[in-house]
Enzyme design. Sequence first.
Site, short mmCIF file in Angstrom:
data_model
loop_
_atom_site.label_atom_id
_atom_site.label_comp_id
_atom_site.label_asym_id
_atom_site.label_seq_id
_atom_site.Cartn_x
_atom_site.Cartn_y
_atom_site.Cartn_z
CD GLU A 263 -3.04 -0.97 0.33
OE1 GLU A 263 -3.20 0.12 -0.25
OE2 GLU A 263 -3.77 -1.96 0.12
CD GLU A 471 -3.38 -3.10 4.07
OE1 GLU A 471 -3.60 -1.92 4.39
OE2 GLU A 471 -2.46 -3.77 4.55
P1 NAP Z 1 7.98 5.43 4.77
O1 NAP Z 1 9.12 6.35 5.00
O2 NAP Z 1 7.97 4.63 3.54
O3 NAP Z 1 7.92 4.50 6.05
C1 NAP Z 1 6.90 3.54 6.23
C2 NAP Z 1 7.40 2.44 7.12
O4 NAP Z 1 8.48 1.80 6.45
C3 NAP Z 1 7.95 2.91 8.45
O5 NAP Z 1 7.68 1.92 9.41
C4 NAP Z 1 9.44 2.98 8.19
O6 NAP Z 1 10.24 2.83 9.34
C5 NAP Z 1 9.62 1.78 7.29
N1 NAP Z 1 10.83 1.81 6.49
C6 NAP Z 1 11.51 2.85 6.00
N2 NAP Z 1 12.60 2.42 5.32
C7 NAP Z 1 12.61 1.07 5.42
C8 NAP Z 1 13.48 0.04 4.97
N3 NAP Z 1 14.56 0.30 4.27
N4 NAP Z 1 13.16 -1.23 5.29
C9 NAP Z 1 12.06 -1.52 6.00
N5 NAP Z 1 11.20 -0.60 6.46
C10 NAP Z 1 11.46 0.68 6.15
O7 NAP Z 1 6.58 6.19 4.81
P2 NAP Z 1 6.04 7.19 5.91
O8 NAP Z 1 6.73 8.48 5.69
O9 NAP Z 1 6.07 6.57 7.25
O10 NAP Z 1 4.51 7.28 5.50
C11 NAP Z 1 4.05 8.08 4.50
C12 NAP Z 1 3.91 7.31 3.20
O11 NAP Z 1 3.03 6.21 3.39
C13 NAP Z 1 3.28 8.13 2.10
O12 NAP Z 1 3.93 7.89 0.89
C14 NAP Z 1 1.85 7.63 2.07
O13 NAP Z 1 1.19 7.84 0.85
C15 NAP Z 1 2.05 6.20 2.36
N6 NAP Z 1 0.80 5.60 2.85
C16 NAP Z 1 0.12 4.77 2.02
C17 NAP Z 1 -1.09 4.22 2.43
C18 NAP Z 1 -1.87 3.30 1.54
O14 NAP Z 1 -2.74 2.62 2.07
N7 NAP Z 1 -1.61 3.22 0.25
C19 NAP Z 1 -1.58 4.51 3.71
C20 NAP Z 1 -0.86 5.37 4.53
C21 NAP Z 1 0.34 5.89 4.09
P3 NAP Z 1 10.87 4.10 10.09
O15 NAP Z 1 9.74 4.83 10.66
O16 NAP Z 1 11.72 3.53 11.11
O17 NAP Z 1 11.62 4.88 9.06
#
Ligand code: NAP
Length: 490
Positions: A263, A471
């Site tokens: 997602e 989901e």
């Molecule tokens: P993110 O930076 O991609 O992080 C999401 C999760 O991934 C966090 O738990 C993060 O951990 C982890 N993560 C980061 N780098 C990783 C790696 N190399 N290996 C494993 N895990 C890793 O996203 P975010 O800034 O938290 O959330 C915003 C993004 O989520 C936006 O792009 C939004 O559109 C998207 N989103 C999508 C949906 C959907 O249903 N399509 C819903 C909500 C949000 P850390 O926190 O420790 O960095």
Amino acid sequence: MTGTMADLAATTGIEVPTGLLIGGQWTKGRDGGLIGVTDPATEETIAEVADATAEDTLDAVSAASAALPGWAATAPRERAECLRRAWSLMIAKSDALARLMVLENGKALPDARSEVTYAAEFFRWYAEEAVRVEGSVLTAPSGANRILVTRQPVGVSVLITPWNFPAAMATRKIGPALAAGCTVVLKPAKETPLTALAVAEILQQAGVPDGVVNVVTTSSASRFSEAVLADPRVRKLSFTGSTEVGRILLKAAATNVINCSMELGGNAPFLIFEDADISAALDGAFLAKMRNGGEACTAANRFYVHEAVADEFTAAFAARLEALKVGPGLDEGTELGPLVNEDTRSKVASLVDEATSAGSRVVTGGSVPDRRGYFYAPTVLDNVPPGAGILGEEIFGPVAPIVRFSSESDAVSWANNTEYGLVSYVYTRDLRRSLRVAEALEAGMIGINRGVVSDPAAPFGGVKQSGIGREGGHDGLLEFTETKYIAVDW
Ligand code: NAP
């Protein structure tokens, strides 16, 4: 740490565990490391949680693996009852959970309250779905045998969630995983671990057996993912987050050919045609843009408004955003809290600066308020040129860029001009146009005369680089199952 855990409990009304949950035990982790959790409204550290090592992470996989056969064999009704109790407990604690979420995420209390209800609903919905994992039977065309199709739990599932909906993104995965008979290792975002830990404790209280739900908090997401994705016991990765991180995880998951649900990011267009009910479009636009302060993958990121109604819509929308009460999420009457951290705010600010340099007009906002906390003023930008950078990236903040159009074909082609395809919104009174445009828009979800599409009973997900899989709804359950076909000659 600025505040104590007792302060946190006094403000929220809930005591939150801060360790790792492995095999039903709360532990400090092997080296006792800690991660600070910051309140985005004050920039102060409000709590510290355990920082898992790679070995702790593998301990969690071992616990999930050991619990898998027992949980998969548990009667569906019994799994359903656990989820139903978890729903009920979440509702009973909803005020405390909402307050906790405000403190670590920054969102305004009304947004946090609606998230808790939405999040809990995934437990109730999947309590109802747990007893409806159907298969099929048919006679082979040759008549030689029967084709029996069953569904089995996919196995140990790793769940990685973002900070923007700390409760709902966890329950949207845990609910279907547990309903299907899988065991899980959840890794919440480092900005918002407390809500996930509180939800995990609720699942324990609801009677979920030890090892079925494990939670690992870590300062190094890559240390976590490298450990779990190299472990052959892990059979499923369900990730919600950015497209950028999704790509990294898909590559890593390829080594062990792990089943992936993704997602990812969005860049939702919001189309308002000349025949739209403008008052309804304003309500919808407000929800689609400002729900969760704009920090939503479903947030309207680009407004395409027909030139005949653009002046009316822009002025009224700007007036609505300008009237918002901005402040710390727990303050009385706050409607818009801060962004989650400094990086997010500076990205929003630079997208706005770039758009104004490209010729957009700031109708309201467009600045960083002079106060403590990661606030950004609610902003409307008019006359944004169709090629501006702000239209190509997720803003993830309270900023609404408006582009004027004169033909339906331009509106649709501009809307589709993105690698993302999560959700699109359309406002028109013309039924034929609404369905024609809905079919032409490249998105997994379409809101017609509606600014919110999320619903635990609906299949949520995107096309193109917004993700793989769904989901919610029945589809969400199937993501945690494998199809098994048995050829039978009876
Ligand atoms: P993110 O930076 O991609 O992080 C999401 C999760 O991934 C966090 O738990 C993060 O951990 C982890 N993560 C980061 N780098 C990783 C790696 N190399 N290996 C494993 N895990 C890793 O996203 P975010 O800034 O938290 O959330 C915003 C993004 O989520 C936006 O792009 C939004 O559109 C998207 N989103 C999508 C949906 C959907 O249903 N399509 C819903 C909500 C949000 P850390 O926190 O420790 O960095």
